[in-house]
Design a protein around this motif. Structure first.
Motif, PDB file in Angstrom:
ATOM      1  N   PRO A  46       0.019  -2.644  21.440  1.00  0.00           N
ATOM      2  CA  PRO A  46      -0.581  -3.068  20.174  1.00  0.00           C
ATOM      3  C   PRO A  46      -1.418  -1.989  19.490  1.00  0.00           C
ATOM      4  O   PRO A  46      -1.742  -2.124  18.328  1.00  0.00           O
ATOM      5  N   GLY A  47      -1.789  -0.910  20.174  1.00  0.00           N
ATOM      6  CA  GLY A  47      -2.569   0.149  19.547  1.00  0.00           C
ATOM      7  C   GLY A  47      -1.847   0.785  18.367  1.00  0.00           C
ATOM      8  O   GLY A  47      -2.465   1.309  17.457  1.00  0.00           O
ATOM      9  N   LEU A  48      -0.539   0.723  18.383  1.00  0.00           N
ATOM     10  CA  LEU A  48       0.255   1.272  17.298  1.00  0.00           C
ATOM     11  C   LEU A  48       0.055   0.498  16.008  1.00  0.00           C
ATOM     12  O   LEU A  48       0.074   1.066  14.927  1.00  0.00           O
ATOM     13  N   THR A  49      -0.193  -0.779  16.121  1.00  0.00           N
ATOM     14  CA  THR A  49      -0.230  -1.653  14.964  1.00  0.00           C
ATOM     15  C   THR A  49      -1.329  -1.291  13.977  1.00  0.00           C
ATOM     16  O   THR A  49      -1.106  -1.302  12.773  1.00  0.00           O
ATOM     17  N   ALA A  50      -2.519  -0.947  14.439  1.00  0.00           N
ATOM     18  CA  ALA A  50      -3.633  -0.664  13.539  1.00  0.00           C
ATOM     19  C   ALA A  50      -3.325   0.514  12.618  1.00  0.00           C
ATOM     20  O   ALA A  50      -3.544   0.438  11.413  1.00  0.00           O
ATOM     21  N   GLY A  51      -2.828   1.590  13.170  1.00  0.00           N
ATOM     22  CA  GLY A  51      -2.497   2.749  12.347  1.00  0.00           C
ATOM     23  C   GLY A  51      -1.362   2.475  11.383  1.00  0.00           C
ATOM     24  O   GLY A  51      -1.395   2.901  10.236  1.00  0.00           O
ATOM     25  N   LEU A  52      -0.361   1.755  11.849  1.00  0.00           N
ATOM     26  CA  LEU A  52       0.764   1.434  10.982  1.00  0.00           C
ATOM     27  C   LEU A  52       0.371   0.481   9.863  1.00  0.00           C
ATOM     28  O   LEU A  52       0.898   0.569   8.760  1.00  0.00           O
ATOM     29  N   ARG A  53      -0.537  -0.411  10.156  1.00  0.00           N
ATOM     30  CA  ARG A  53      -0.961  -1.368   9.136  1.00  0.00           C
ATOM     31  C   ARG A  53      -1.565  -0.633   7.943  1.00  0.00           C
ATOM     32  O   ARG A  53      -1.219  -0.898   6.798  1.00  0.00           O
ATOM     33  N   GLY A  54      -2.457   0.318   8.212  1.00  0.00           N
ATOM     34  CA  GLY A  54      -3.065   1.078   7.121  1.00  0.00           C
ATOM     35  C   GLY A  54      -2.043   1.887   6.354  1.00  0.00           C
ATOM     36  O   GLY A  54      -2.046   1.911   5.118  1.00  0.00           O
ATOM     37  N   ALA A  55      -1.154   2.551   7.075  1.00  0.00           N
ATOM     38  CA  ALA A  55      -0.112   3.334   6.415  1.00  0.00           C
ATOM     39  C   ALA A  55       0.814   2.426   5.613  1.00  0.00           C
ATOM     40  O   ALA A  55       1.232   2.774   4.504  1.00  0.00           O
ATOM     41  N   GLY A  56       1.114   1.267   6.163  1.00  0.00           N
ATOM     42  CA  GLY A  56       1.977   0.320   5.453  1.00  0.00           C
ATOM     43  C   GLY A  56       1.348  -0.196   4.173  1.00  0.00           C
ATOM     44  O   GLY A  56       2.008  -0.294   3.137  1.00  0.00           O
ATOM     45  N   ARG A  58      -0.959   1.343   2.406  1.00  0.00           N
ATOM     46  CA  ARG A  58      -0.953   2.452   1.446  1.00  0.00           C
ATOM     47  C   ARG A  58       0.435   2.633   0.822  1.00  0.00           C
ATOM     48  O   ARG A  58       0.553   2.881  -0.381  1.00  0.00           O
ATOM     49  N   ALA A  59       1.472   2.497   1.634  1.00  0.00           N
ATOM     50  CA  ALA A  59       2.833   2.657   1.114  1.00  0.00           C
ATOM     51  C   ALA A  59       3.182   1.563   0.110  1.00  0.00           C
ATOM     52  O   ALA A  59       3.767   1.840  -0.937  1.00  0.00           O
ATOM     53  N   VAL A  60       2.803   0.330   0.410  1.00  0.00           N
ATOM     54  CA  VAL A  60       3.107  -0.783  -0.509  1.00  0.00           C
ATOM     55  C   VAL A  60       2.340  -0.627  -1.818  1.00  0.00           C
ATOM     56  O   VAL A  60       2.898  -0.773  -2.906  1.00  0.00           O
ATOM     57  N   VAL A  61       1.049  -0.326  -1.727  1.00  0.00           N
ATOM     58  CA  VAL A  61       0.243  -0.161  -2.944  1.00  0.00           C
ATOM     59  C   VAL A  61       0.723   1.058  -3.740  1.00  0.00           C
ATOM     60  O   VAL A  61       0.836   1.005  -4.969  1.00  0.00           O
ATOM     61  N   GLY A  62       1.039   2.151  -3.036  1.00  0.00           N
ATOM     62  CA  GLY A  62       1.550   3.335  -3.720  1.00  0.00           C
ATOM     63  C   GLY A  62       2.871   3.068  -4.410  1.00  0.00           C
ATOM     64  O   GLY A  62       3.098   3.507  -5.542  1.00  0.00           O
ATOM     65  N   THR A  63       3.746   2.322  -3.754  1.00  0.00           N
ATOM     66  CA  THR A  63       5.033   1.983  -4.352  1.00  0.00           C
ATOM     67  C   THR A  63       4.850   1.089  -5.568  1.00  0.00           C
ATOM     68  O   THR A  63       5.531   1.263  -6.584  1.00  0.00           O
ATOM     69  N   ALA A  64       3.929   0.138  -5.489  1.00  0.00           N
ATOM     70  CA  ALA A  64       3.650  -0.721  -6.644  1.00  0.00           C
ATOM     71  C   ALA A  64       3.154   0.121  -7.823  1.00  0.00           C
ATOM     72  O   ALA A  64       3.566  -0.097  -8.970  1.00  0.00           O
ATOM     73  N   GLY A  96       5.756   8.732 -11.728  1.00  0.00           N
ATOM     74  CA  GLY A  96       5.659   7.727 -10.675  1.00  0.00           C
ATOM     75  C   GLY A  96       5.210   8.340  -9.359  1.00  0.00           C
ATOM     76  O   GLY A  96       4.372   7.781  -8.646  1.00  0.00           O
ATOM     77  N   ALA A  97       5.743   9.509  -9.040  1.00  0.00           N
ATOM     78  CA  ALA A  97       5.325  10.214  -7.820  1.00  0.00           C
ATOM     79  C   ALA A  97       3.850  10.591  -7.900  1.00  0.00           C
ATOM     80  O   ALA A  97       3.116  10.508  -6.894  1.00  0.00           O
ATOM     81  N   ALA A  98       3.396  10.985  -9.085  1.00  0.00           N
ATOM     82  CA  ALA A  98       1.977  11.307  -9.259  1.00  0.00           C
ATOM     83  C   ALA A  98       1.116  10.060  -9.048  1.00  0.00           C
ATOM     84  O   ALA A  98       0.035  10.144  -8.443  1.00  0.00           O
ATOM     85  N   ALA A  99       1.586   8.911  -9.522  1.00  0.00           N
ATOM     86  CA  ALA A  99       0.840   7.665  -9.304  1.00  0.00           C
ATOM     87  C   ALA A  99       0.776   7.327  -7.820  1.00  0.00           C
ATOM     88  O   ALA A  99      -0.273   6.915  -7.309  1.00  0.00           O
ATOM     89  N   TYR A 100       1.867   7.522  -7.109  1.00  0.00           N
ATOM     90  CA  TYR A 100       1.907   7.271  -5.668  1.00  0.00           C
ATOM     91  C   TYR A 100       0.923   8.196  -4.950  1.00  0.00           C
ATOM     92  O   TYR A 100       0.130   7.758  -4.109  1.00  0.00           O
ATOM     93  N   ALA A 101       0.969   9.484  -5.302  1.00  0.00           N
ATOM     94  CA  ALA A 101       0.050  10.448  -4.689  1.00  0.00           C
ATOM     95  C   ALA A 101      -1.402  10.106  -5.028  1.00  0.00           C
ATOM     96  O   ALA A 101      -2.294  10.285  -4.196  1.00  0.00           O
ATOM     97  N   SER A 109      -5.784   9.112   2.416  1.00  0.00           N
ATOM     98  CA  SER A 109      -4.650   9.213   3.324  1.00  0.00           C
ATOM     99  C   SER A 109      -4.653  10.515   4.121  1.00  0.00           C
ATOM    100  O   SER A 109      -4.632  11.612   3.562  1.00  0.00           O
ATOM    101  N   ALA A 110      -4.666  10.391   5.439  1.00  0.00           N
ATOM    102  CA  ALA A 110      -4.572  11.564   6.304  1.00  0.00           C
ATOM    103  C   ALA A 110      -3.215  12.234   6.147  1.00  0.00           C
ATOM    104  O   ALA A 110      -3.106  13.456   6.245  1.00  0.00           O
ATOM    105  N   GLU A 111      -2.179  11.455   5.874  1.00  0.00           N
ATOM    106  CA  GLU A 111      -0.836  12.012   5.693  1.00  0.00           C
ATOM    107  C   GLU A 111      -0.795  12.928   4.474  1.00  0.00           C
ATOM    108  O   GLU A 111      -0.190  14.002   4.516  1.00  0.00           O
ATOM    109  N   LEU A 112      -1.447  12.516   3.397  1.00  0.00           N
ATOM    110  CA  LEU A 112      -1.484  13.347   2.198  1.00  0.00           C
ATOM    111  C   LEU A 112      -2.249  14.640   2.463  1.00  0.00           C
ATOM    112  O   LEU A 112      -1.820  15.721   2.056  1.00  0.00           O
ATOM    113  N   ARG A 113      -3.363  14.539   3.167  1.00  0.00           N
ATOM    114  CA  ARG A 113      -4.126  15.748   3.506  1.00  0.00           C
ATOM    115  C   ARG A 113      -3.270  16.703   4.339  1.00  0.00           C
ATOM    116  O   ARG A 113      -3.310  17.918   4.144  1.00  0.00           O
TER     117      ARG A 113
END
Length: 131
Positions: A46-56, A58-64, A96-101, A109-113
């Motif tokens: 279950p430790g995987l879930t916390a990190g994925l939840r945040g990334a998920g 961010r991905a949903v909000v960024g896509t919107a 759109g990519a700029a809005a996502y970023a 986002s640590a991924e963006l950094r």
């Protein structure tokens, strides 16, 4: 994923054309992603879930944000000719990519950094991101 994609495409294409194919692919891919997370969670714990939840999230909000920016711009430019369609793809896709970023930057986002560090030539991973 492929079987779901084919079945959904067969069901959606007659009514929606190419948009039905796009929807079929999206739904099949999303289902495969959910299944992959479930398998990973079972294997890793279950430790995987916390990190994925945040990334998920961010991905949903960024896509919107991407869709909210790109769709109206693309519609405004139009697709009456191949040239207009190409311009619509480039302009709407870029903004759109700029809005996502922007969403990724606003959420820290640590991924963006990490990506920005790589683009700047820094090989050092961002805090919280493994090499």
């Amino acid at each position: 994923e492929n079987l779901a994609n084919i079945a959904l495409a067969a069901a959606l294409y007659p009514a929606f054309g190419i948009r039905g194919l796009a929807a079929a692919w999206s739904v099949a891919y999303a289902g495969a992603a959910v299944a992959a997370v479930a398998v990973l969670r079972k294997r890793i714990g279950p430790g995987l879930t916390a990190g994925l939840r945040g990334a998920g999230v961010r991905a949903v909000v960024g896509t919107a944000a991407l869709v909210a920016v790109a769709a109206p711009i693309s519609a405004l430019i139009g697709r009456e000719s191949p040239g207009r369609a190409l311009v619509a793809c480039i302009v709407a896709g870029g903004l759109g990519a700029a809005a996502y970023a922007g969403v990724l930057a606003a959420t820290g986002s640590a991924e963006l950094r990490e990506v920005l560090g790589l683009l700047r030539g820094s090989r050092r991973p961002a805090p919280g991101v493994s090499p």
